[in-house]
Every structure is written in structure tokens, then in C-alpha cells.
Enzyme design. Structure first.
Site, short mmCIF file in Angstrom:
data_model
loop_
_atom_site.label_atom_id
_atom_site.label_comp_id
_atom_site.label_asym_id
_atom_site.label_seq_id
_atom_site.Cartn_x
_atom_site.Cartn_y
_atom_site.Cartn_z
N SER A 20 -32.35 67.38 88.18
CA SER A 20 -32.94 66.77 89.37
C SER A 20 -33.40 65.34 89.08
O SER A 20 -33.63 64.97 87.93
CB SER A 20 -34.13 67.60 89.85
OG SER A 20 -35.21 67.50 88.93
N GLU A 70 -33.01 77.75 80.62
CA GLU A 70 -33.50 79.07 80.23
C GLU A 70 -33.23 80.12 81.31
O GLU A 70 -33.45 81.32 81.08
CB GLU A 70 -35.00 79.01 79.94
CG GLU A 70 -35.90 78.69 81.12
CD GLU A 70 -36.06 77.20 81.41
OE1 GLU A 70 -37.04 76.84 82.07
OE2 GLU A 70 -35.18 76.42 80.98
N CYS A 73 -24.35 69.65 92.13
CA CYS A 73 -24.83 68.28 92.36
C CYS A 73 -23.81 67.47 93.13
O CYS A 73 -24.12 66.40 93.64
CB CYS A 73 -25.16 67.60 91.03
SG CYS A 73 -23.73 67.27 89.99
N PHE A 76 -29.07 74.76 85.22
CA PHE A 76 -28.65 76.14 85.41
C PHE A 76 -27.36 76.28 86.19
O PHE A 76 -26.67 77.29 86.10
CB PHE A 76 -29.76 76.94 86.12
CG PHE A 76 -29.95 76.60 87.58
CD1 PHE A 76 -29.11 77.11 88.55
CD2 PHE A 76 -30.99 75.77 87.99
CE1 PHE A 76 -29.28 76.80 89.90
CE2 PHE A 76 -31.18 75.46 89.32
CZ PHE A 76 -30.31 75.97 90.28
N LYS A 132 -30.12 72.02 74.51
CA LYS A 132 -31.18 72.80 75.15
C LYS A 132 -30.69 73.16 76.55
O LYS A 132 -30.82 72.40 77.49
CB LYS A 132 -32.48 71.99 75.22
CG LYS A 132 -33.76 72.85 75.25
CD LYS A 132 -33.87 73.82 76.41
CE LYS A 132 -34.15 73.15 77.73
NZ LYS A 132 -34.28 74.17 78.86
N GLU A 162 -32.91 67.18 98.28
CA GLU A 162 -31.75 67.87 97.73
C GLU A 162 -32.05 69.37 97.79
O GLU A 162 -32.83 69.90 97.01
CB GLU A 162 -31.47 67.45 96.30
CG GLU A 162 -30.22 68.09 95.74
CD GLU A 162 -29.96 67.73 94.28
OE1 GLU A 162 -28.79 67.73 93.88
OE2 GLU A 162 -30.93 67.47 93.56
#
Length: 500
Positions: free
Chosen positions: A227, A177, A282, A150, A174, A383
């Protein structure tokens, strides 16, 4: 009025048929603005079948045709920068300037893909034996898939599919969402540029869609950014089904500040790298490792800068930091700050109570700064993925490097110093895939590859750059011998082939 986001398959919008929907909120208001179709395994299979059919012609298309389309695509993306950025802000929440920066970094990889002809040049050795030549070539894999996070809903997809299709593959994306609209616009613009139907497909979904891609026999490779636990799962499942996998995981990026560093520059860098994009990167610096002799001064300089950051909706030009993407994520980030003091940290700044007038239901959190953080605390080990900066203190350079290298993550790191010898030692001794010297966020340019070490990467290939080209192609070596037409037939030789 609530918008609906459907899939993009075979060059057109395909309405979701599973009956399952996800909700997308405006992070600045907390209001549900969009519903997104969540694909079933059958819908994923339809997208894969469409991509497989398109590969039959796209995989053998000329490099000239592919690059012509990509050049047109690059021009369309450039013209629609603001539109893409506006979708990012609406669904992710980042300020417009950050969203534009994301689009610009994605465009770097499109530009790299425009030059794919150079990247796909093979090798030829002539006369390795009498009238024997050896050629090495690279060919596409077939249908490949990308599963993206995201935090960069446009950039990370552009790290994947432009190179993949330039190499001759077809692609099933993909996206997250949580902010699905940018991916659909990227696909629509690719179609406008002339990309044939079925070469780039977008299916929205949750774990059902992900697992369908990981196990589908016609998917040859999977790219992932997210992740560490999910990256490990994707690598295990997809590789277990015979697929090539590059799965980029989480990070805990450290910035080592030595006593000779320009502390004003280091403080500027720490604030930018820790709090930019609300810390949802990240490559965010989440841990500053400061030599004790300069730690007090550095922490104060960071605090002075952090309190001046303007937090507000991404649509407001005055905003320097926006909200977090969901209420649940905001609450999770806040929990690390509220529990920090009990685990030994000095809470210099606590942003958990921050609100924005007129947007009280937004997913707001302010900037938090934690000093004297221990390596066994939750705020250090996890994280956080939010605007929380931890400061750890060490006595020596060696202690600082050892602390960084003890982390299970090895994504990115940085050192701030005026000493070239110390910087050289650091870049050789630190265990991370990307290193900055007086650069806080060392994200490589498009023609170098992005990727970490240890629990930050599962698989052998980094993303984009040369590694990206190699990931989306496989090598083939062709050895040929043509008899000289002036020589008679040599007859059968049952001996081992001779290189002479």
C-alpha cells in the site's frame, strides 16, 4: 491439524524463537489452518548475517555458475506449478487458474534472470586518449531485502530475488504473514536447484521484522510492494538509513472508454480486470471512466456479465472468483459498498450479502458495481482492493484524461477505442507508468519494467526488467593506461591529465 511455518535461513528450516505467532486462515472456510513464526529483530539479524557470509563467495561467483543454477531452478518451478498454486489457493483463496497464472508471471522473471549474462555486459571505449581505455561495469550490492504483499505470495517474490541473486547479491525475503507457505517452497526449490546456503533466506514476521530490515546496517537495498502509506514509510526509513529503495505503492487504475470502442470487448475487459482475483490486484481496474454517450449501454453490459460470475472456493474448478483473504478485509471492502448510495452513487450491484452454501464462514463477498460515482466519495478515493467497480461519467475525452490525471495514483491505466489517433494522444497525455490500449491490465512482460508514477512509486527504479537489473547492481567506471613497453619512462607530469 494446524500446520506450522518456520523461517528458512542458511539453506534449512529454522524454528521461530521469538515466541510470537501469527494465524493463517483458509479464506474459503474461515478456519485457522496454519500458524506462522513471527521473527524478532535478533532473528532478522541472524538471517542478514547468514546472507552476508554467503555473499563473500556468491558475489564473486561466475555468471556461468549462477545461470546454471537458475536454469535448474526454472525447471523445478515449472514441474511444481500445481503445488505452488495449491498453496496460494489454500492461504490466499484465489481460484486455481488464477494461482497458476501468478506462477507463470513469476516464471517470466526467472527466465529473465537465466539470461543475466547479457544484462550484465559492460561497455568499453578504447583509445580515448593515448593508450587509455575506459570500461563501465556493473557489480552487485551485497545483502538485499524484499518485503512482499499477500495478494501475490509467489509472483511478487519472484519479481525480486531471482534477479537479485543472478546479479550476485544475497537475499532476505520477508513475505506477508497472511499467506507465508509459498515463499518457503520457493526457497526450498532454489536449494534443490543448487543455490548455495544463505543466498536466499526467508524470515516471517510483522512490523518488527520489517523495521529490523529497514534499519540493519548490512542491508544495502530494500524492495517493497504494498500500500501507499507503507511504501512511503519504507522509503523514508530505509533511505534515511542509507539504503537504495524501490517501494511500489497503491493504485486506483482507470479505464477510459470512448464512444467508438467495441463495448462488448470493453465490458468483458472491465469485468475481468475489476473482479479477477477478487479485485485483490494492484493492477485491477477499479474505475471505469465512460463517455456519457455510451455509459448506460456499457454499465448494462458490465452488469449482465458480472451476475454470471461463479463465486466459490478456489479448489472448485467451477469457481471463477474466490473469497477475500481475511474477514477483516472482507468487512472493510463491504463498507465501501454499503456507504456508496449515501455518497451519491447508484448501486447497480451489491455483493455484500453473498454467501456460498457449505462455506458459510468463509470470507465471501459478491461483485459490486457502482455507477455515477463522484470523485470525492470514499469508494473512488481509496484503494478498495476488492471486487468493487466504480463507473464515472464524463462528457469529453479531455475531461476523462483530466479526471485520471487528477488522481494521486499513477500506476496503470487503459483506453478502449478504435481510433489510433485518440489512443496515441492518450498514451502520451495520461500520467501513469503503465498504459494499455484495448488491454485492461497492462502488466509489462518480464523484460520490460513494472512501475507507476506519483503515489504509486517511491524511489527511482521500477521493478524487474532493465530497471530491476540496475537496481540490484551499481555502476563502476574503470580508466586504464598501460605504457607501451617499447617507450621510455615519461617522468613526472604535474599538469592536468590530457585527453590526447
Amino acid at each position: 491439524m494446524t500446520k506450522t511455518v518456520h523461517h528458512w535461513i542458511g539453506g534449512k528450516t529454522v524454528e521461530g524463537a521469538s515466541g510470537n505467532w501469527g494465524e493463517v486462515t483458509d479464506p474459503a472456510t474461515g478456519a485457522v489452518t496454519t500458524r506462522v513464526a513471527l521473527a524478532s529483530a535478533d532473528e532478522v539479524a541472524k538471517a542478514v548475517a547468514t546472507a552476508k557470509e554467503a555473499y563473500s563467495s556468491w558475489g564473486t561467483s561466475s555468471l556461468a555458475r549462477r545461470t546454471e543454477i537458475l536454469f535448474r531452478y526454472r525447471a523445478l518451478l515449472d514441474a511444481r506449478r500445481d503445488d505452488i498454486a495449491a498453496l496460494i489457493t489454500a492461504e490466499h483463496g484465489k481460484v486455481h487458474a488464477d494461482a497458476l497464472g501468478e506462477v507463470a508471471r513469476g516464471l517470466e522473471i526467472v527466465e529473465l534472470a537465466c539470461g543475466i549474462a547479457t544484462q550484465l555486459k559492460g561497455e568499453l571505449s578504447t583509445q580515448v586518449s593515448s593508450r587509455v581505455d575506459v570500461a563501465a561495469i556493473r557489480q552487485p550490492l551485497g545483502v538485499v531485502a524484499g518485503i512482499t504483499p499477500f495478494n501475490f505470495p509467489a509472483m511478487v517474490p519472484m519479481w525480486m530475488f531471482p534477479l537479485a541473486v543472478a546479479c550476485g547479491n544475497t537475499f532476505v525475503l520477508k513475505p506477508s504473514e497472511k499467506d507465508p507457505s509459498p515463499a518457503n517452497l520457493l526457497a526450498e526449490l532454489a536449494a534443490d536447484a543448487g543455490l548455495p546456503d544463505g543466498v536466499l533466506n526467508v524470515v516471517h514476521g510483522d512490523k518488527v521484522a520489517v523495521d529490523a530490515l529497514l534499519t540493519h546496517p548490512d542491508v544495502a537495498a530494500v524492495s517493497f510492494v504494498g500500500s501507499t502509506p507503507i511504501a512511503r514509510h519504507i522509503h523514508t526509513i530505509a533511505s534515511g538509513h542509507g539504503k537504495r529503495v524501490q517501494a511500489l505503492g497503491g493504485a486506483k487504475n482507470h479505464m477510459l472508454v470512448l464512444p467508438d470502442a467495441d463495448l462488448d470487448a470493453a465490458a468483458d475487459a472491465a469485468v475481468s480486470a475489476a473482479y479477477g482475483s477478487a479485485g485483490e490486484r494492484c493492477m485491477a481496474i477499479s474505475a471505469v471512466v465512460a463517455l456519457e454517450s455510451v455509459a448506460d449501454e456499457l454499465v448494462e453490459k458490465i452488469r449482465e456479465r458480472a451476475v454470471k460470475i461463479t463465486i466459490g472456493p478456489g479448489t472448485d474448478p467451477a469457481s471463477e472468483m474466490g473469497p477475500l483473504i481475511t474477514r477483516a478485509h472482507r468487512d472493510k471492502v463491504a463498507s465501501y459498498v454499503t456507504g456508496a448510495a449515501a455518497q451519491g452513487a447508484d448501486v447497480v450491484l451489491d455483493g455484500t450479502g453473498h454467501t456460498v452454501d457449505g462455506y458459510e464462514n468463509g470470507h465471501w463477498i459478491g461483485l459490486s458495481l457502482l455507477d455515477r460515482v463522484s470523485t470525492d466519495s470514499d469508494a473512488y478515493r481509496d484503494e478498495i482492493f476488492g471486487p468493487v467497480l466504480c463507473v464515472l461519467r464524463v462528457a469529453t475525452y479531455e475531461e476523462g484524461v483530466a479526471l485520471i490525471n487528477a488522481s494521486p495514483y499513477g500506476n496503470g491505466t487503459a483506453v478502449f477505442t478504435r481510433d489510433g489517433g485518440a489512443a496515441r494522444r492518450f498514451q502520451l497525455e495520461v500520467q501513469a507508468g503503465m498504459v494499455g490500449v484495448n488491454v485492461p491490465i497492462p502488466v509489462p512482460v518480464g523484460y520490460h519494467s513494472f512501475g507507476g508514477w506519483k503515489d504509486s512509486l517511491f524511489g527511482d527504479h521500477h521493478i524487474y526488467g532493465n530497471d530491476g537489473v540496475h537496481f540490484y547492481t551499481r555502476g563502476k567506471v574503470v580508466t586504464t593506461r598501460w605504457p607501451d613497453p617499447s617507450e621510455p619512462h615519461a617522468g613526472v607530469d604535474l599538469g592536468f591529465p590530457r585527453n590526447s
